[in-house]
Design a protein around this motif. Structure first.
Motif, mmCIF file in Angstrom:
data_model
loop_
_atom_site.group_PDB
_atom_site.id
_atom_site.type_symbol
_atom_site.label_atom_id
_atom_site.label_comp_id
_atom_site.label_asym_id
_atom_site.label_seq_id
_atom_site.Cartn_x
_atom_site.Cartn_y
_atom_site.Cartn_z
ATOM 1 N N LYS A 82 0.837 -1.203 0.000
ATOM 2 C CA LYS A 82 0.000 0.000 0.000
ATOM 3 C C LYS A 82 0.875 1.257 0.000
ATOM 4 O O LYS A 82 0.601 2.218 -0.726
ATOM 5 C CB LYS A 82 -0.917 -0.028 1.217
ATOM 6 C CG LYS A 82 -2.087 0.927 1.146
ATOM 7 C CD LYS A 82 -3.109 0.632 2.242
ATOM 8 C CE LYS A 82 -2.476 0.637 3.610
ATOM 9 N NZ LYS A 82 -3.471 0.420 4.690
ATOM 10 N N ALA A 83 1.929 1.246 0.804
ATOM 11 C CA ALA A 83 2.840 2.391 0.879
ATOM 12 C C ALA A 83 3.603 2.561 -0.432
ATOM 13 O O ALA A 83 3.829 3.686 -0.890
ATOM 14 C CB ALA A 83 3.817 2.198 2.034
ATOM 15 N N LEU A 84 3.994 1.443 -1.038
ATOM 16 C CA LEU A 84 4.730 1.494 -2.300
ATOM 17 C C LEU A 84 3.847 2.038 -3.410
ATOM 18 O O LEU A 84 4.305 2.807 -4.263
ATOM 19 C CB LEU A 84 5.232 0.098 -2.665
ATOM 20 C CG LEU A 84 6.255 0.006 -3.787
ATOM 21 C CD1 LEU A 84 7.516 0.780 -3.414
ATOM 22 C CD2 LEU A 84 6.596 -1.452 -4.070
ATOM 23 N N LEU A 85 2.591 1.656 -3.410
ATOM 24 C CA LEU A 85 1.651 2.169 -4.399
ATOM 25 C C LEU A 85 1.512 3.680 -4.264
ATOM 26 O O LEU A 85 1.542 4.418 -5.248
ATOM 27 C CB LEU A 85 0.287 1.492 -4.215
ATOM 28 C CG LEU A 85 -0.844 1.958 -5.137
ATOM 29 C CD1 LEU A 85 -0.487 1.696 -6.593
ATOM 30 C CD2 LEU A 85 -2.140 1.254 -4.772
ATOM 31 N N ARG A 86 1.384 4.152 -3.031
ATOM 32 C CA ARG A 86 1.265 5.585 -2.776
ATOM 33 C C ARG A 86 2.543 6.314 -3.187
ATOM 34 O O ARG A 86 2.502 7.378 -3.798
ATOM 35 C CB ARG A 86 0.972 5.826 -1.296
ATOM 36 C CG ARG A 86 0.772 7.287 -0.939
ATOM 37 C CD ARG A 86 0.189 7.433 0.451
ATOM 38 N NE ARG A 86 1.005 6.765 1.462
ATOM 39 C CZ ARG A 86 0.623 5.670 2.125
ATOM 40 N NH1 ARG A 86 -0.545 5.115 1.889
ATOM 41 N NH2 ARG A 86 1.416 5.115 3.038
ATOM 42 N N SER A 87 3.691 5.731 -2.892
ATOM 43 C CA SER A 87 4.974 6.333 -3.230
ATOM 44 C C SER A 87 5.171 6.413 -4.734
ATOM 45 O O SER A 87 5.644 7.418 -5.261
ATOM 46 C CB SER A 87 6.108 5.511 -2.610
ATOM 47 O OG SER A 87 7.369 5.985 -3.020
ATOM 48 N N ALA A 88 4.775 5.369 -5.432
ATOM 49 C CA ALA A 88 4.923 5.336 -6.889
ATOM 50 C C ALA A 88 4.077 6.414 -7.540
ATOM 51 O O ALA A 88 4.476 7.033 -8.524
ATOM 52 C CB ALA A 88 4.525 3.965 -7.422
ATOM 53 N N LEU A 89 2.925 6.672 -6.965
ATOM 54 C CA LEU A 89 2.041 7.693 -7.514
ATOM 55 C C LEU A 89 2.609 9.085 -7.294
ATOM 56 O O LEU A 89 2.403 9.990 -8.098
ATOM 57 C CB LEU A 89 0.656 7.585 -6.867
ATOM 58 C CG LEU A 89 -0.099 6.296 -7.202
ATOM 59 C CD1 LEU A 89 -1.384 6.223 -6.381
ATOM 60 C CD2 LEU A 89 -0.432 6.249 -8.675
ATOM 61 N N LEU A 90 3.348 9.263 -6.202
ATOM 62 C CA LEU A 90 3.948 10.567 -5.917
ATOM 63 C C LEU A 90 5.137 10.840 -6.829
ATOM 64 O O LEU A 90 5.411 11.984 -7.183
ATOM 65 C CB LEU A 90 4.395 10.620 -4.451
ATOM 66 C CG LEU A 90 3.271 10.623 -3.411
ATOM 67 C CD1 LEU A 90 3.853 10.537 -2.003
ATOM 68 C CD2 LEU A 90 2.403 11.872 -3.542
ATOM 69 N N LYS A 91 5.852 9.761 -7.212
ATOM 70 C CA LYS A 91 7.035 9.928 -8.061
ATOM 71 C C LYS A 91 6.658 10.317 -9.486
ATOM 72 O O LYS A 91 7.365 11.056 -10.142
ATOM 73 C CB LYS A 91 7.840 8.618 -8.083
ATOM 74 C CG LYS A 91 8.519 8.294 -6.774
ATOM 75 C CD LYS A 91 9.230 6.954 -6.876
ATOM 76 C CE LYS A 91 9.853 6.564 -5.547
ATOM 77 N NZ LYS A 91 10.481 5.216 -5.612
ATOM 78 N N GLY A 92 5.566 9.755 -9.960
ATOM 79 C CA GLY A 92 5.161 10.032 -11.336
ATOM 80 C C GLY A 92 3.660 10.094 -11.448
ATOM 81 O O GLY A 92 2.977 9.259 -10.880
ATOM 82 N N VAL A 93 3.153 11.080 -12.182
ATOM 83 C CA VAL A 93 1.714 11.248 -12.315
ATOM 84 C C VAL A 93 1.171 10.226 -13.290
ATOM 85 O O VAL A 93 1.733 10.004 -14.356
ATOM 86 C CB VAL A 93 1.384 12.668 -12.819
ATOM 87 C CG1 VAL A 93 -0.122 12.854 -12.936
ATOM 88 C CG2 VAL A 93 1.969 13.698 -11.875
ATOM 89 N N GLN A 94 0.084 9.574 -12.933
ATOM 90 C CA GLN A 94 -0.518 8.584 -13.801
ATOM 91 C C GLN A 94 -1.152 9.243 -15.014
ATOM 92 O O GLN A 94 -1.720 10.322 -14.925
ATOM 93 C CB GLN A 94 -1.619 7.828 -13.058
ATOM 94 C CG GLN A 94 -1.114 6.873 -12.020
ATOM 95 C CD GLN A 94 -2.235 6.009 -11.516
ATOM 96 O OE1 GLN A 94 -3.172 5.714 -12.231
ATOM 97 N NE2 GLN A 94 -2.146 5.604 -10.274
ATOM 98 N N PRO A 95 -1.099 8.559 -16.173
ATOM 99 C CA PRO A 95 -1.832 9.043 -17.340
ATOM 100 C C PRO A 95 -3.318 9.072 -17.007
ATOM 101 O O PRO A 95 -3.819 8.208 -16.302
ATOM 102 C CB PRO A 95 -1.526 7.986 -18.410
ATOM 103 C CG PRO A 95 -0.264 7.337 -17.949
ATOM 104 C CD PRO A 95 -0.334 7.356 -16.450
ATOM 105 N N GLY A 96 -4.007 10.061 -17.537
ATOM 106 C CA GLY A 96 -5.439 10.120 -17.300
ATOM 107 C C GLY A 96 -5.805 10.836 -16.015
ATOM 108 O O GLY A 96 -6.972 11.002 -15.692
#
Length: 200
Positions: free
Chosen positions: A167-181
């Protein structure tokens, strides 16, 4: 029958019974059946390492990568009724992702092969919603483990930690790069369009 044979037969029966129960009365460290630290650690490592490797996959394929991580982890417990709650928790996340991927599959993008796995792409516009669904499913899985019988908690703690790390890794990954869409991407597109009009 000699005393030696009786003693040997007795030892065999005791050993067979212990193995059937999972070793150490169902709490052995190396048995494939029953609760064990070895089994819990194997599942936890599969969750942690697999989820981390998914970071190297493009976002449109990443949720299918997550799904396969939870499938592999759940398969390690398949048939081991001592881990019934953990099995239910992992299946919940896998099934949630399966349903979301089927609903949001992008027919205009080809599946991606990586090693022995093939990832199904989803529509970029669905990514923010899938992020929320994934986090919610992982949270529900954690709750299932926390509500398990007290005697299982010591074995489930390692798996619960791995879920929390996911869960933390998912949140961190989203902060590093903005998702398309995402909203940020749409706003950026609008800004670029306005700049182009002004330049013209």
């Amino acid at each position: 029958m000699s005393i030696f044979r009786v003693a040997t037969l007795g030892l065999f029966l005791v050993s067979a019974g212990a193995l059937h129960a999972g070793g150490d009365g169902g709490y052995g460290s190396g048995s494939s059946v029953g609760l064990s630290a070895a089994t819990s650690n194997t599942v936890a490592k599969t969750l942690s390492r697999g989820f981390s490797r998914c970071e190297n996959v493009d976002w449109v394929y990443r949720y299918d990568c997550y799904r396969l991580v939870y499938k592999r982890s759940g398969d390690k417990l398949r048939g081991n009724t001592a881990y019934s709650e953990a099995q239910k928790a992992l299946d919940l996340v896998e099934n949630t992702l399966s349903a979301a991927i089927a609903k949001n599959r992008d027919p205009g993008t080809k599946p991606k092969r990586r090693g022995f796995e093939v990832y199904t792409p989803v529509k970029p516009s669905a990514l923010p919603r899938m992020k929320q669904q994934t986090r919610k499913a992982i949270q529900q899985a954690e709750t299932i483990l926390l509500r398990a019988p007290e005697e299982k908690q010591v074995y489930y703690a390692r798996i619960a930690d791995a879920l929390n790390s996911n869960k933390a890794l998912l949140r961190s990954a989203l902060l590093k790069g903005v998702q398309p869409g995402s909203t940020a991407v749409r706003l950026a597109a609008v800004a670029l369009h306005r700049l182009a009009r002004l330049a013209g």
